[in-house]
Design a protein around this motif. Structure first.
Motif, short mmCIF file in Angstrom:
data_model
loop_
_atom_site.label_atom_id
_atom_site.label_comp_id
_atom_site.label_asym_id
_atom_site.label_seq_id
_atom_site.Cartn_x
_atom_site.Cartn_y
_atom_site.Cartn_z
N ASP A 138 11.37 39.05 0.13
CA ASP A 138 10.64 40.28 -0.11
C ASP A 138 9.16 39.99 -0.33
O ASP A 138 8.28 40.68 0.20
CB ASP A 138 11.18 41.00 -1.36
N ALA A 139 8.90 38.95 -1.11
CA ALA A 139 7.52 38.61 -1.45
C ALA A 139 6.70 38.32 -0.19
O ALA A 139 5.57 38.80 -0.04
CB ALA A 139 7.50 37.40 -2.38
N ALA A 146 3.47 40.32 1.23
CA ALA A 146 2.20 39.65 1.51
C ALA A 146 1.75 39.95 2.95
O ALA A 146 0.60 40.30 3.19
CB ALA A 146 2.36 38.15 1.32
N TRP A 147 2.67 39.83 3.89
CA TRP A 147 2.32 40.05 5.28
C TRP A 147 1.82 41.45 5.54
O TRP A 147 0.86 41.67 6.27
CB TRP A 147 3.52 39.79 6.18
N TYR A 164 15.41 47.52 1.44
CA TYR A 164 14.57 48.38 0.63
C TYR A 164 13.78 47.52 -0.34
O TYR A 164 14.35 46.76 -1.13
CB TYR A 164 15.40 49.41 -0.15
N ILE A 165 12.46 47.63 -0.29
CA ILE A 165 11.60 46.88 -1.19
C ILE A 165 10.72 47.87 -1.92
O ILE A 165 10.02 48.68 -1.29
CB ILE A 165 10.71 45.90 -0.39
N LYS A 225 21.60 40.50 1.70
CA LYS A 225 21.67 41.64 0.80
C LYS A 225 22.69 42.66 1.28
O LYS A 225 23.43 43.23 0.48
CB LYS A 225 20.28 42.28 0.69
N ASP A 226 22.72 42.90 2.58
CA ASP A 226 23.69 43.84 3.12
C ASP A 226 25.10 43.50 2.65
O ASP A 226 25.87 44.37 2.24
CB ASP A 226 23.68 43.79 4.66
#
Lengths: 334, 334
Positions: A128-129, A133-134, A147-148, A189-190
């Motif tokens: 996620d991080a 960042a991107w 989802y973030i 995660k799914d």
DNA sequence: GCTTGTTCTGAAAGCGGTTACAAGAGGAGG
DNA sequence: CCTCCTCTTGTAACCGCTTTCAGAACAAGC
């Protein structure tokens, strides 16, 4: 290939005027406009996209990264993306075949170099991080299948917990109490969410969770088959199985059959995804549908809205899984 | 985003020198080369592809047109194309969803505007003549799934006649003499060729061709199902069916089952393509495999070789179908 | 040491558009 | 009739790179 200069000469106007006619945001006298259009038609002129991109710093392209182009999951998503992107006169830059964190980063870099106007990514190994960042890096990024919080308005995802719940609940509603689960790799995660849904459904029905009824698969046929074999070997008397995706279910089906049992008579089976093969399995697989194409379309709309300062409010970001009943689940006689 | 000029200033050389070390075809003193590389690294410089394309008139992109991205056929092909194109540092521009002559032409036009360096097309409705005309128009074009004499060295295809022969022959070898065929739309060359293969196999085995045993399908499940129903209604006593593709076979399977018959006990069934679902049908479908991914790779190599004045000789252009035996065909007791 | 030849290097001219800026044309208002 | 605006238009400066061309630097040959 004709250039704007040739058009301007033929139409007896300046290149600026030609450009204006073609882009249409600055008014031009009707007479000149027609003259330009006629010249364009006569020469078969087509603007050079490189020059245009250089001048405007926009490519007209949307970058898409998925793990595997030929998988039934992603190809549906891409189909959805493509339909809306192309309808907007933009094009698709695709990159795929990148498993693992490093290769995923490389794919992002690869596309970034091509300077798409926006990026749509469905990444598995990237954290996620990194994603956060991107996407802060100037290129509007839409995240698919995750989802973030920090990227809430740029995420398109499906509630997998609900999906897992739905599947398990369906089995419970049919009278099953002893339900096995072939999970996906916990790194995904799914997979974790579907498992969580399974557990919650059991809990809500007052069925206690038994670790022995859960095996780890890999979202592929082999894993499903192997998992089912292990499950059967444990001899726990389960009457139904929830597989974390359709391919696992297909593998499980093989193992069940090899074990001399029948679906759904002896064991009920439910999958997840509703890819093409679910309909063709025998018995046809009851499963949970993910609206791949719609999610792709939503992703594209979100990406486009980020460009035109438009109506991103109206784009649906969360999708609901829906149960598709076929014939692989039987009601339990009680 | 850093430009070549900033790099040149930092490295204390001219922009020309920076360009030369980056492109590496002109020798540069070692000291300067290092200085440039250091500056590039320090600034995180990445060349602007638009400017480069404008100057060189090359985009570094390969355009691909297929009918449907999410179909199991084309997605395999694209996967193949993508793998080799990206390995060459080039990218993919895809366009799809175009059925019909007019839309296909539009897709070609759409991609042509983006000025890819080469084009790979799998088109159904477009005539050979149009294809010939287009590819003469300056843009190297590779034609997939079709053989055109005038474009012989730019066509990647599979011998569908041989495939039809193989399938039919397999049934004959298993003792079948009365063999039905669910064909594809006769407008499609693939369909016609497979039918021709069927006829030739019959002929070679001394079995006379019976028009009543052949129905027209549409390469989709519905057509296969409907075709099979018609066939069954005619009550001709056939013991086996060759469906022109796997989806038709899946449909046929449904119809056979609905008619109270079993595969392969009562009727043997063979498909064509070997898409994913063939393995998952019950019984698993015996079929004829098309090497989609390999064909995609070959197409990409052919396209690339047209650019680098390279070794197009070595690229394989004709592929052979291979029979995949599963369990939907039974030997006939005689 | 001077000429000749061979490398390297930098200045500058494109590539084909977009767009800031200035100027011309025409209309309205005084 | 003159001034002031507004609306169109053209000129030219960019966008960032490649590549030609000519000059600089250096080595070799006499």
């Amino acid at each position: 290939m004709a250039t704007i200069k040739e058009v301007s000469q033929l139409a007896k106007v300046s290149v600026a005027t030609v450009s204006r006619v073609l882009n249409g945001r600055v008014p031009v006298t009707e007479a000149k406009r027609e003259s330009v259009l006629a010249a364009v038609a006569q020469l078969g002129y087509q603007p050079n996209v490189f020059a245009r991109s250089l001048a405007t710093n926009r490519s007209g392209g949307i970058g898409v990264i998925v793990n595997e182009l030929s998988s039934p999951y992603y190809s549906g998503v891409i189909q959805g993306i493509e339909s809306v992107v192309e309808a907007q006169g933009m094009h698709l830059l695709v990159s795929s075949g990148h498993a693992g964190r490093h290769l995923e980063a490389q794919a992002v870099e690869f596309l970034r170099q091509r300077r798409p106007d926006a990026l749509i990514v469905q990444l598995e190994a990237t954290s996620d991080a990194d994603l956060i960042a991107w996407s802060g890096h100037g290129l509007p990024t839409v995240v698919l299948g995750r989802y973030i919080d920090a990227l809430a308005d740029r995420c398109i995802h499906l509630d997998n917990l609900k999906g897992g719940y739905l599947a398990t609940r369906h089995l419970i509603d049919r009278g099953h109490r002893c339900i096995a689960h072939i999970a996906g790799k916990p790194a995904l995660k799914d997979a974790r969410d579907r498992l969580a849904g399974y557990r919650r459904a059991l809990h809500d029905a007052g069925i206690s969770y038994d670790e022995a009824l859960v095996v780890e698969g890999d979202f592929m046929e082999e894993g499903g088959q192997a998992g089912m074999q292990r499950l059967l070997a444990r001899d726990l008397g389960f009457t139904s199985v929830f597989a974390a995706n359709d391919q696992s279910a297909a593998g499980a089906l093989l193992a069940i059959r090899a074990h001399g049992l029948r679906v759904p008579d002896d064991i009920s089976l439910i999958g997840y995804d509703d890819v093409l093969l679910a309909r063709y399995l025998f018995p046809a697989l009851t499963t949970v549908r993910q609206p791949f194409v719609e999610m792709g379309q939503a992703a594209a709309m979100l990406a486009l809205s980020a460009l035109s300062a438009g109506d991103s409010k109206e784009v649906r970001r969360q999708f609901d899984p829906v149960l598709i009943e076929r014939t692989s689940v039987a009601a339990l006689q009680s």
